[in-house]
Enzyme design. Structure first.
Site, PDB file in Angstrom:
ATOM      1  N   GLN A   1      43.842  38.804  46.102  1.00 31.78           N
ATOM      2  CA  GLN A   1      43.818  40.317  46.347  1.00 31.78           C
ATOM      3  C   GLN A   1      45.334  40.713  46.150  1.00 31.78           C
ATOM      4  O   GLN A   1      46.079  40.213  46.984  1.00 31.78           O
ATOM      5  CB  GLN A   1      43.213  40.543  47.727  1.00 31.78           C
ATOM      6  CG  GLN A   1      43.154  42.096  47.753  1.00 31.78           C
ATOM      7  CD  GLN A   1      42.242  42.927  46.885  1.00 31.78           C
ATOM      8  OE1 GLN A   1      40.929  42.260  46.390  1.00 31.78           O
ATOM      9  NE2 GLN A   1      42.309  44.114  46.337  1.00 31.78           N
TER      10      GLN A   1
ATOM     11  N   ASP B   1      39.757  37.220  37.311  1.00 34.52           N
ATOM     12  CA  ASP B   1      40.569  38.578  37.162  1.00 34.52           C
ATOM     13  C   ASP B   1      41.205  38.570  36.104  1.00 34.52           C
ATOM     14  O   ASP B   1      41.814  39.684  35.399  1.00 34.52           O
ATOM     15  CB  ASP B   1      41.447  38.330  38.152  1.00 34.52           C
ATOM     16  CG  ASP B   1      41.434  39.669  39.525  1.00 34.52           C
ATOM     17  OD1 ASP B   1      40.467  40.393  38.984  1.00 34.52           O
ATOM     18  OD2 ASP B   1      41.846  39.464  40.568  1.00 34.52           O
TER      19      ASP B   1
ATOM     20  N   LYS C   1      33.849  43.695  47.668  1.00 30.90           N
ATOM     21  CA  LYS C   1      33.350  42.614  46.901  1.00 30.90           C
ATOM     22  C   LYS C   1      32.489  41.664  47.624  1.00 30.90           C
ATOM     23  O   LYS C   1      31.476  41.182  46.952  1.00 30.90           O
ATOM     24  CB  LYS C   1      34.633  42.022  46.631  1.00 30.90           C
ATOM     25  CG  LYS C   1      35.454  42.843  45.460  1.00 30.90           C
ATOM     26  CD  LYS C   1      37.091  42.415  45.354  1.00 30.90           C
ATOM     27  CE  LYS C   1      37.734  43.609  44.527  1.00 30.90           C
ATOM     28  NZ  LYS C   1      39.204  43.013  44.682  1.00 30.90           N
TER      29      LYS C   1
END
Ligand code: NAP
Length: 281
Positions: free
Chosen positions: A93, A116, A49
């Site tokens: 995460q 997200d 990322k």
């Protein structure tokens, strides 16, 4: 023999288009990744990322907390990031250590920075067919299906897996696009009977070799989300070699859904930036 859907090439096109847009911006879009503990796979994803952010010209930050960090400490970091005007997207995460409540953490991220799409507000918007941020993996899957030219409206779709991050959101998205959806899981009786009906089969179970050729309808689109390490090789949930002889289109692992997830994360961060900066002007 199926057409192989090249997720790597499609993701590169998306990244290039983002890079061109970012080059014209006065300020850099910023993405913060919060990682708790030392989960080895997570470390790899976080590095991917960061690299992707750098490549398109984003500002990126990693906030690494020790495995024994308290939930209060994680919430404190998120609160700081929510208020930081250089940060437009926040990603926590997963998985988080067991002593931390995942839903509390996801609900603490400002919905306008929730790239997200896991905040309950954004999950609700997705459910009613008016999404703000579409979760990255499901968003990538839609783009992969669209790249085949097959219309989604009216199609039979089978989804194997009902997680909050893949199975459920992709089922809702495709339902809202006019497909007929069957969601399968461990308790599903006659999995093959369900998957054989599908014009589009999406597999997100985390079980190598789960889907064999006899479970697939001829000429179907097969999207393999699974990422499994077998004998030092990364494989999906679909028996690629036999299924590719029967399907119309199939995604490889690696090089299918994975790169699209990261490209869609960048796209969502740019969307967050545009909404935030537009609000200011
Ligand atoms: P998860 O939370 O573990 O959920 C797995 C789902 O699959 C569950 O709903 C489970 O059913 C179902 N399942 C497992 N074994 C099954 C079986 N034998 N028959 C039928 N259903 C079965 O997993 P996830 O987070 O959604 O991830 C799934 C896979 O996708 C993993 O390999 C993960 O690494 C990968 N992934 C890849 C990306 C990417 O960008 N490429 C992104 C996210 C995830 P129950 O609910 O009944 O337990």
């Amino acid at each position: 023999m199926a057409n192989i859907i090249d997720g790597k090439a499609l993701a590169e096109q998306i990244r290039n288009s983002i890079k061109q847009k970012v080059a014209k911006l006065k300020k850099k879009p910023g993405l913060a990744v919060v990682m708790v503990g030392e989960h080895p796979a997570s470390k790899v994803y976080v590095n991917f990322k960061a690299k992707a952010c750098e490549e398109v010209g984003f500002h990126s930050e990693e906030h690494k907390l020790p495995e024994d960090a308290t939930e209060a400490r994680v919430l404190q970091v998120i609160d700081q990031l929510n208020r930081d005007t250089n940060i437009h997207g926040i990603l926590v995460q997963l998985p988080l250590p067991k002593h931390i409540n995942e839903k509390n953490i996801q609900a603490a991220v400002s919905p306008s920075k929730d790239v997200d799409g896991f905040h309950p507000y954004n999950e609700g918007r997705l459910l009613i067919g008016d999404p703000t941020f579409i979760p990255c993996t499901p968003k990538g899957i839609i783009k992969l299906i669209n790249s085949t030219g097959m219309q989604i409206l009216g199609k039979n779709v089978a989804i194997v897996g009902k997680s909050n991050i893949v199975g459920k959101p992709i089922s809702i998205l495709l339902l809202n696009m006019g497909a007929t959806i069957t969601v399968c899981h461990r308790e599903t009786k006659d999995l093959g009977g369900m998957t054989r009906q599908a014009d589009i089969l999406i597999v997100a179970a985390g079980k190598p070799g789960l889907i064999s050729a006899e479970m697939v309808k001829e000429h179907a689109i097969v999207i393999d989300v699974g990422v499994n390490r077998v004998n030092d090789k990364v494989v999906g949930d679909v028996d690629f070699e036999t299924v590719k002889e029967k399907a119309g289109f199939i995604t490889p692992v690696p090089g299918g859904v994975g790169p699209m997830t990261i490209a869609c994360l960048l796209e969502n961060t740019l969307e967050a930036y545009e909404r935030m900066e537009e609000r200011k002007s």
